[in-house]
Scaffold this motif. Sequence first.
Motif, PDB file in Angstrom:
ATOM      1  N   MET A 159      -9.535 -35.077  25.861  1.00 49.79           N
ATOM      2  CA  MET A 159      -8.151 -35.140  25.380  1.00 49.79           C
ATOM      3  C   MET A 159      -8.017 -36.201  24.292  1.00 49.79           C
ATOM      4  N   ASP A 160      -9.124 -36.450  23.575  1.00 50.17           N
ATOM      5  CA  ASP A 160      -9.142 -37.417  22.469  1.00 50.17           C
ATOM      6  C   ASP A 160      -8.798 -38.831  22.912  1.00 50.17           C
ATOM      7  N   GLY A 161      -9.239 -39.181  24.121  1.00 51.06           N
ATOM      8  CA  GLY A 161      -9.095 -40.556  24.579  1.00 51.06           C
ATOM      9  C   GLY A 161      -7.746 -40.909  25.151  1.00 51.06           C
ATOM     10  N   ILE A 162      -6.945 -39.909  25.470  1.00 59.44           N
ATOM     11  CA  ILE A 162      -5.629 -40.182  26.063  1.00 59.44           C
ATOM     12  C   ILE A 162      -5.496 -39.385  27.356  1.00 59.44           C
ATOM     13  N   GLY A 163      -4.388 -39.557  28.031  1.00 61.99           N
ATOM     14  CA  GLY A 163      -4.113 -38.775  29.229  1.00 61.99           C
ATOM     15  C   GLY A 163      -4.092 -39.576  30.506  1.00 61.99           C
ATOM     16  N   VAL A 216      -3.673 -33.604  32.821  1.00 67.46           N
ATOM     17  CA  VAL A 216      -3.958 -32.552  31.847  1.00 67.46           C
ATOM     18  C   VAL A 216      -2.754 -31.608  31.820  1.00 67.46           C
ATOM     19  N   PRO A 217      -1.972 -31.591  30.739  1.00 71.32           N
ATOM     20  CA  PRO A 217      -0.819 -30.692  30.687  1.00 71.32           C
ATOM     21  C   PRO A 217      -1.226 -29.242  30.919  1.00 71.32           C
ATOM     22  N   ILE A 270      -4.885 -26.862  29.569  1.00 67.09           N
ATOM     23  CA  ILE A 270      -5.986 -26.787  30.535  1.00 67.09           C
ATOM     24  C   ILE A 270      -7.201 -26.073  29.961  1.00 67.09           C
ATOM     25  N   ASP A 271      -7.028 -24.895  29.375  1.00 71.30           N
ATOM     26  CA  ASP A 271      -8.177 -24.138  28.868  1.00 71.30           C
ATOM     27  C   ASP A 271      -8.859 -24.862  27.714  1.00 71.30           C
ATOM     28  N   ALA A 272      -8.071 -25.474  26.841  1.00 67.25           N
ATOM     29  CA  ALA A 272      -8.660 -26.203  25.711  1.00 67.25           C
ATOM     30  C   ALA A 272      -9.472 -27.397  26.192  1.00 67.25           C
ATOM     31  N   VAL A 273      -8.956 -28.101  27.185  1.00 70.54           N
ATOM     32  CA  VAL A 273      -9.674 -29.254  27.732  1.00 70.54           C
ATOM     33  C   VAL A 273     -10.958 -28.798  28.424  1.00 70.54           C
ATOM     34  N   LEU A 274     -10.892 -27.727  29.170  1.00 70.20           N
ATOM     35  CA  LEU A 274     -12.091 -27.217  29.826  1.00 70.20           C
ATOM     36  C   LEU A 274     -13.149 -26.797  28.806  1.00 70.20           C
ATOM     37  N   ALA A 275     -12.717 -26.217  27.700  1.00 71.18           N
ATOM     38  CA  ALA A 275     -13.669 -25.819  26.662  1.00 71.18           C
ATOM     39  C   ALA A 275     -14.361 -27.039  26.057  1.00 71.18           C
TER      40      ALA A 275
END
Length: 232
Positions: A37-41, A183-184, A188-193
């Motif tokens: 998530m580019d270092g955030i979350g 994870v919003p 979810i799918d983008a983060v899993l990828a």
Amino acid sequence: MLEQPATLKIKRLRQRPNQAQIDAFQGVPTGFVADAMDGIGAMHLSIQALGVAEGLPFTAAGPALTAYNGPGDVLATFAALSFIQQGDVLVAGVDGYQGCATVGDRVMGMAKNGGAVGYVTDGPIRDFEGVAKVGLPCWCTGLTPDSPMMTGPGTIGFGVNIGGRQVETGDMIVADRDGVVVVPFADIDAVLARLVDIKVLEATLDKKVEEGLKVPQNILDMLDSNDVKYID
């Protein structure tokens, strides 16, 4: 206020990750998820795993079920017990209030009985020995024996701001010893990828370190470039 607010406001419709999405986050370190998530979350570091030193479980990954109580109150958390689905992480907001506990061992036991796999709050909890016996992983700000009220108003299923992160019911919560990452649902799918690549990069770097790597090559290249000025 001219009208007395409803004691509880409950959102009927719940977005929820599918089982494959939930399964894909199991055992993934929070650091990997934050990197994806580019270092955030991550929630604020004040929200920490309870009882790590005592050997309590400190990993959980599941959809958030949100309960907003307001400072010093726990009515929404108690009512949320009726809406827990198997695999949920109960996320209870109290506006960061530190003056009393947000749950004790009995609520934690009921949450676990209902299928919860974790509990996250921006306040303290109580009944450490009992909570340890229940064994439900918990992230909170600490411990206090002081007890809360159960008066409301509160909400269930609506967004709650906790630890500097907005959490919606159905967002994925991934938590471990390092903290809690949100994870919003829409991401979810983008983060899993992205996690697929991050796992490969992490494994590659781990292997290089085990083989004796002292300084990453990109740092050596920078130190040998015009981007660095050496002064004698």
